[in-house]
Design an enzyme around this catalytic site. Structure first.
Site, short mmCIF file in Angstrom:
data_model
loop_
_atom_site.label_atom_id
_atom_site.label_comp_id
_atom_site.label_asym_id
_atom_site.label_seq_id
_atom_site.Cartn_x
_atom_site.Cartn_y
_atom_site.Cartn_z
N LYS A 291 3.61 75.40 -58.35
CA LYS A 291 3.33 76.45 -57.38
C LYS A 291 4.38 77.54 -57.52
O LYS A 291 5.50 77.27 -57.99
CB LYS A 291 3.41 75.87 -55.95
N GLY B 91 -16.00 77.91 -39.18
CA GLY B 91 -15.77 78.99 -40.13
C GLY B 91 -17.04 79.32 -40.89
O GLY B 91 -17.79 78.41 -41.27
N GLY C 282 -16.95 81.60 -43.59
CA GLY C 282 -16.41 82.41 -44.69
C GLY C 282 -17.13 82.14 -46.01
O GLY C 282 -18.25 81.60 -46.04
N VAL D 120 -16.71 80.03 -48.56
CA VAL D 120 -17.10 78.66 -48.92
C VAL D 120 -18.21 78.19 -47.98
O VAL D 120 -19.23 77.63 -48.41
CB VAL D 120 -15.88 77.70 -48.85
N ALA D 121 -18.02 78.40 -46.68
CA ALA D 121 -18.98 77.92 -45.69
C ALA D 121 -20.38 78.50 -45.94
O ALA D 121 -21.38 77.80 -45.81
CB ALA D 121 -18.51 78.25 -44.28
P1 NAD Z 1 -12.59 82.87 -45.97
O1 NAD Z 1 -11.41 83.66 -45.60
O2 NAD Z 1 -13.69 83.51 -46.76
O3 NAD Z 1 -13.27 82.25 -44.65
C1 NAD Z 1 -12.57 81.73 -43.58
C2 NAD Z 1 -13.38 82.07 -42.33
O4 NAD Z 1 -12.82 81.38 -41.23
C3 NAD Z 1 -13.39 83.56 -41.99
O5 NAD Z 1 -14.71 84.01 -41.82
C4 NAD Z 1 -12.60 83.62 -40.69
O6 NAD Z 1 -13.04 84.64 -39.81
C5 NAD Z 1 -12.86 82.25 -40.11
N1 NAD Z 1 -11.90 81.78 -39.12
C6 NAD Z 1 -10.57 82.00 -39.07
N2 NAD Z 1 -10.04 81.37 -38.00
C7 NAD Z 1 -11.07 80.74 -37.37
C8 NAD Z 1 -11.13 79.92 -36.22
N3 NAD Z 1 -10.06 79.62 -35.51
N4 NAD Z 1 -12.36 79.45 -35.85
C9 NAD Z 1 -13.45 79.75 -36.57
N5 NAD Z 1 -13.44 80.51 -37.68
C10 NAD Z 1 -12.26 81.01 -38.07
O7 NAD Z 1 -12.02 81.57 -46.72
P2 NAD Z 1 -12.78 80.59 -47.71
O8 NAD Z 1 -12.51 81.03 -49.11
O9 NAD Z 1 -14.18 80.37 -47.25
O10 NAD Z 1 -11.94 79.25 -47.50
C11 NAD Z 1 -12.12 78.47 -46.32
C12 NAD Z 1 -11.06 77.39 -46.29
O11 NAD Z 1 -11.18 76.58 -47.44
C13 NAD Z 1 -9.61 77.90 -46.28
O12 NAD Z 1 -8.84 77.01 -45.51
C14 NAD Z 1 -9.21 77.80 -47.74
O13 NAD Z 1 -7.81 77.63 -47.88
C15 NAD Z 1 -9.94 76.54 -48.14
N6 NAD Z 1 -10.22 76.48 -49.58
C16 NAD Z 1 -10.93 77.46 -50.17
C17 NAD Z 1 -11.18 77.39 -51.53
C18 NAD Z 1 -11.97 78.47 -52.22
O14 NAD Z 1 -12.40 78.25 -53.36
N7 NAD Z 1 -12.22 79.60 -51.59
C19 NAD Z 1 -10.71 76.30 -52.28
C20 NAD Z 1 -10.00 75.28 -51.63
C21 NAD Z 1 -9.77 75.39 -50.28
#
Ligand code: NAD
Length: 357
Positions: A79, A178, A180, A182-183
């Site tokens: 890291k 969430g 976002g 991934v979701a």
């Molecule tokens: P993103 O930023 O696209 O989505 C996160 C979403 O969560 C946003 O829409 C935000 O508004 C929402 N959010 C924030 N606080 C909140 C709360 N208290 N209640 C409800 N919603 C809330 O991120 P992402 O890329 O979709 O990643 C989601 C999670 O998965 C993160 O924790 C990230 O570290 C983890 N992750 C992502 C990846 C990847 O490939 N993107 C890989 C491994 C882990």
């Protein structure tokens, strides 16, 4: 540029770099390269002080070793962190960081992380080739989110199989915290298979993106998501959300989602187990993104087919972890660490034996 080695027990190499010209003050931790060169993102954060940055880089590098071991990426764990300079991020800062990464000769490969965008990585790429996760146009593997989502979907299925004896999500109710990147892909996959989905977000825009595509998805306020009567609770927002206050409220049989570091403290894995809730260890179920990135480093460059084939093995890893937990009478979180440690020990003894012959 001044680069200093810091001896840290249990880590192969830790360096501190400072460059008065660009304001760079950074740490890189190479935790373990038994399975391959160490890979982990480059975090840029307003750390309170030097010690906070060092603590973070050590913790995150170790986590990457475990994640990559279980995901069989053929990589080790590392890291990098930069302490946000008072004048903010600049292209020069990232180019200076590239020179530091280059000095490690490929034992550390960098990637995107909190505070570092793909555009920032393009700057790093100007001074070192040890960069992954660039756009497809730049020869990289592109956005990892759809691959992370696929892994989470398959991990939910493996968890359903462990609890109900059937891995279909059809008719199952999944509550997602969430909406976002991934979701949203996860929701596409769940809806396509006939699952019922409830979702929340603190922002309006991502929810509109979900409901305009899938009007059948139910939206609840963020505070209500823990109380949804469902089969699977899927944390896909921020970490540290499973704690003394939220775990007693859960009405799911399974916790399986993308967020990193979902447990507020390690003991919260015991609390979930005591409530009879199966916890899919976060770093195992959310490994699709790192698996996809790791497929840049194989022969011939990035291959999506190789990535999808590896992601399809996330259910196997989870099933093995659930079996270890049952066999050893430990939580699934402890079982995941045991599996990672066993993989590392086996690889290390293999290396030692081949060196001796
Ligand atoms: P993103 O930023 O696209 O989505 C996160 C979403 O969560 C946003 O829409 C935000 O508004 C929402 N959010 C924030 N606080 C909140 C709360 N208290 N209640 C409800 N919603 C809330 O991120 P992402 O890329 O979709 O990643 C989601 C999670 O998965 C993160 O924790 C990230 O570290 C983890 N992750 C992502 C990846 C990847 O490939 N993107 C890989 C491994 C882990």
């Amino acid at each position: 540029m001044k680069i200093t080695d810091l001896p840290v027990e249990g880590y192969e190499r830790v360096i501190e770099a400072s460059d008065p010209v660009t304001g760079l003050h950074a740490f890189i931790a190479v935790h373990n390269t038994t399975l391959g060169p160490s890979l982990g993102g480059l975090r840029v954060w307003k750390y309170a002080d030097r010690e906070a940055a060092l603590w973070d880089v050590l913790r995150l590098a170790r986590g990457m070793t475990y994640k990559s071991a279980v995901a069989a990426t053929g990589l080790g764990g590392g890291k990098a962190v930069i302490i946000m300079p008072p004048h903010g991020k600049t292209p020069e800062l990232y180019r200076a960081m590239g020179r530091v990464i280059d000095a490690l000769g490929g034992t550390y490969i960098t990637a995107e992380d909190v505070g570092t965008s793909i555009a920032d990585l393009e700057e790093v790429r100007k001074t070192t080739k040890h960069v992954t996760g660039l756009s497809r146009e730049s020869g990289g593997s592109g956005n990892p989110s759809p691959y992370t989502a696929r892994g989470v979907f398959l991990g939910i299925k493996a968890s359903l199989k462990a609890v109900y004896g059937n891995d279909s999500t059809a008719g199952r109710h999944v509550a997602i915290k969430g909406a976002g990147a991934v979701a949203r892909t996860l929701i596409d996959l769940l809806v396509a298979e006939g699952a019922r989905v409830t979702v929340c977000d603190v922002a309006e825009a991502p929810l509109v993106m979900v409901t305009s595509k899938h009007p059948e998805v139910t939206v609840v306020p963020p505070a209500a998501i823990f109380d949804v009567d469902c089969d699977v609770f899927s944390p896909c927002a921020l970490g540290a959300i499973l704690d003394d206050a939220t775990i007693p409220r859960l009405r799911a049989k399974i916790v399986a989602g993308a967020a990193n570091n979902q447990l507020k403290e390690p003991r919260h894995a015991d609390m979930l187990a005591a409530r009879g809730i199966l916890y899919a260890p976060d770093y195992v179920i959310n490994a699709g993104g790192i698996i996809n990135i790791s497929c840049e480093t194989g022969p011939g460059g990035y291959s999506e087919a190789r990535s999808l084939a590896k992601i399809a093995r996330i259910p196997e890893a989870l099933t093995e972890i659930y079996a270890i937990a049952a066999r050893d009478g430990v939580t699934t979180a402890v079982a995941a660490d045991r599996l990672a440690e066993a993989i590392l020990a086996k690889a290390k003894s293999g290396k030692t034996m081949s060196a001796a012959t």
